[in-house]
Write an enzyme that holds these catalytic residues in place. Structure first.
Site, PDB file in Angstrom:
ATOM      1  N   ASN A  11       0.863  -1.183   0.000  1.00 43.56           N
ATOM      2  CA  ASN A  11       0.000   0.000   0.000  1.00 43.56           C
ATOM      3  C   ASN A  11       0.900   1.233   0.000  1.00 43.56           C
ATOM      4  O   ASN A  11       1.514   1.542   1.007  1.00 43.56           O
ATOM      5  CB  ASN A  11      -0.890  -0.024   1.257  1.00 43.56           C
ATOM      6  CG  ASN A  11      -1.693   1.245   1.418  1.00 43.56           C
ATOM      7  OD1 ASN A  11      -1.864   2.011   0.467  1.00 43.56           O
ATOM      8  ND2 ASN A  11      -2.186   1.479   2.636  1.00 43.56           N
ATOM      9  N   LYS A  13       0.074   4.278  -0.207  1.00 48.83           N
ATOM     10  CA  LYS A  13      -0.595   5.461   0.377  1.00 48.83           C
ATOM     11  C   LYS A  13      -0.403   6.671  -0.565  1.00 48.83           C
ATOM     12  O   LYS A  13      -0.341   6.486  -1.775  1.00 48.83           O
ATOM     13  CB  LYS A  13      -0.055   5.747   1.778  1.00 48.83           C
ATOM     14  CG  LYS A  13      -0.026   4.490   2.646  1.00 48.83           C
ATOM     15  CD  LYS A  13       0.140   4.787   4.093  1.00 48.83           C
ATOM     16  CE  LYS A  13       0.400   3.491   4.825  1.00 48.83           C
ATOM     17  NZ  LYS A  13       0.132   3.581   6.243  1.00 48.83           N
ATOM     18  N   HIS A 101      -9.498   0.848   4.868  1.00 48.58           N
ATOM     19  CA  HIS A 101      -8.200   1.029   5.544  1.00 48.58           C
ATOM     20  C   HIS A 101      -8.431   1.966   6.737  1.00 48.58           C
ATOM     21  O   HIS A 101      -9.246   2.887   6.666  1.00 48.58           O
ATOM     22  CB  HIS A 101      -7.186   1.636   4.566  1.00 48.58           C
ATOM     23  CG  HIS A 101      -5.791   1.653   5.111  1.00 48.58           C
ATOM     24  ND1 HIS A 101      -5.368   2.583   6.032  1.00 48.58           N
ATOM     25  CD2 HIS A 101      -4.742   0.825   4.889  1.00 48.58           C
ATOM     26  CE1 HIS A 101      -4.099   2.330   6.338  1.00 48.58           C
ATOM     27  NE2 HIS A 101      -3.697   1.267   5.670  1.00 48.58           N
ATOM     28  N   GLU A 103      -6.859   4.385   7.835  1.00 47.20           N
ATOM     29  CA  GLU A 103      -6.683   5.827   7.552  1.00 47.20           C
ATOM     30  C   GLU A 103      -7.944   6.392   6.901  1.00 47.20           C
ATOM     31  O   GLU A 103      -8.310   7.539   7.150  1.00 47.20           O
ATOM     32  CB  GLU A 103      -5.428   6.034   6.680  1.00 47.20           C
ATOM     33  CG  GLU A 103      -4.161   5.835   7.505  1.00 47.20           C
ATOM     34  CD  GLU A 103      -2.941   5.363   6.725  1.00 47.20           C
ATOM     35  OE1 GLU A 103      -2.922   5.472   5.493  1.00 47.20           O
ATOM     36  OE2 GLU A 103      -2.003   4.869   7.385  1.00 47.20           O
ATOM     37  N   GLU A 173      -5.281  -5.153  10.654  1.00 46.78           N
ATOM     38  CA  GLU A 173      -4.246  -4.139  10.856  1.00 46.78           C
ATOM     39  C   GLU A 173      -4.520  -3.379  12.148  1.00 46.78           C
ATOM     40  O   GLU A 173      -5.336  -2.444  12.166  1.00 46.78           O
ATOM     41  CB  GLU A 173      -4.265  -3.147   9.699  1.00 46.78           C
ATOM     42  CG  GLU A 173      -4.010  -3.761   8.351  1.00 46.78           C
ATOM     43  CD  GLU A 173      -3.437  -2.738   7.382  1.00 46.78           C
ATOM     44  OE1 GLU A 173      -2.309  -2.924   6.960  1.00 46.78           O
ATOM     45  OE2 GLU A 173      -4.119  -1.739   7.108  1.00 46.78           O
ATOM     46  N   GLY A 179       2.440   2.163  10.656  1.00 42.71           N
ATOM     47  CA  GLY A 179       3.349   3.297  10.469  1.00 42.71           C
ATOM     48  C   GLY A 179       4.062   3.720  11.739  1.00 42.71           C
ATOM     49  O   GLY A 179       4.679   4.784  11.775  1.00 42.71           O
ATOM     50  N   SER A 219       3.476  -2.171  10.229  1.00 42.88           N
ATOM     51  CA  SER A 219       4.941  -2.113  10.350  1.00 42.88           C
ATOM     52  C   SER A 219       5.636  -3.431  10.025  1.00 42.88           C
ATOM     53  O   SER A 219       6.624  -3.778  10.675  1.00 42.88           O
ATOM     54  CB  SER A 219       5.337  -1.610  11.747  1.00 42.88           C
ATOM     55  OG  SER A 219       4.854  -0.305  11.962  1.00 42.88           O
TER      56      SER A 219
END
Ligand code: PEP
Length: 258
Positions: A11, A13, A101, A103, A173, A179, A219
């Site tokens: 991904n 992003k 996701h 985010e 996730e 991240g 991560s």
């Protein structure tokens, strides 16, 4: 038990313009061997503006990496300024689309109902959804992780047929690991991926649960990929930061050699 082929997805992003995207794909294709892509399904999920360029390189050079997208709208056309329809992605030979996701959920207010609409639209356009789920650190510490994950899966999959669920991908996730450099331990990741599979089993059948592929994301790095991938309910990885380096992403894909 069904043989589930591992799937590792990058991904990107909101990173890399289309020139940089082409370079990364070319480097990645040099770093991967025929054996790597035979053993593992690989997908990359560039920003929308890179998709056409990446598609052209993948197809011209016959690179066996699937093209993915990071998001889409649930309608197929209309007055939705700034949005992208699933059929537009399918036309670019995008085969996998991430839905939900964290985010998107946290920064753009996506609900489980939005995610559910997106999954249905992705399936209607004959692509494979990667449905993401995961808890915050506060939810984990408050003992609410299990309920949160079960609700995300139940509401996200509402009304979706068993055969479609069997062929899709679910990414677990934990938000606190995305991240941050804080990977979940393989045991913690396995525990929640097993919960995801059991939830699918309760909603559908054990056969469906046995077939659905579950990724861990948060991560993942070349050093942590082998142990995570050796867990019985982890069938792949959704990788952000490490997917922006051809070397690191290739090393994650080559986890079985490490
Ligand atoms: C992600 O973007 O889904 C992700 C897991 O990112 P990272 O690998 O950087 O934590």
């Amino acid at each position: 038990m069904a043989e589930r082929k591992p799937i590792i997805s990058g991904n990107w992003k909101m990173n890399l313009n289309h020139f940089e995207a082409i370079q990364l794909v070319q480097k990645l294709s040099y770093a991967l061997t025929k054996d790597d892509v035979e053993a593992v399904d690989v997908s990359i999920h560039p920003p929308f503006t890179d998709l056409r360029s990446v598609q052209t390189v993948l197809e011209a050079d016959k690179i066996p990496i699937a093209l993915g997208a990071q998001n889409c709208h649930w309608e197929s056309s209309g007055a939705f300024t700034g949005e992208i329809a699933p059929v537009m992605l399918a036309k670019l030979n995008v085969s996998l689309v991430i839905a939900g996701h964290s985010e998107r959920r946290q920064l753009f207010g996506e609900t489980n109902q939005d995610v559910n609409r997106k999954i249905k639209a992705i399936l209607n356009a004959e692509m494979t959804p990667i449905m993401a789920c995961g808890e915050t650190l506060e939810q984990r510490e408050a003992g609410e992780m299990e309920e949160h994950i079960v609700t995300q899966i139940t509401e996200g999959l509402s009304g979706i047929k068993s055969e479609h669920v069997a062929d899709m991908v679910i990414a677990y996730e934990p938000i606190w690991a995305i991240g941050t450099g804080a990977t979940a331990t393989p045991e913690d990741a396995q525990e929640v991926c097993a919960l995801v599979r059991a939830t699918v089993g309760n909603l559908y059948t054990s056969g469906t649960a046995d077939k659905v592929r579950i990724q861990y994301g948060g991560s993942v790095k070349p050093g942590t990929a082998p142990e995570l991938m050796s867990q019985p309910d982890i069938d792949g990885a959704l990788i952000g930061g490490a997917a922006l380096s051809s070397e690191d992403f290739a090393h994650c894909i080559q986890y079985r050699l490490r």
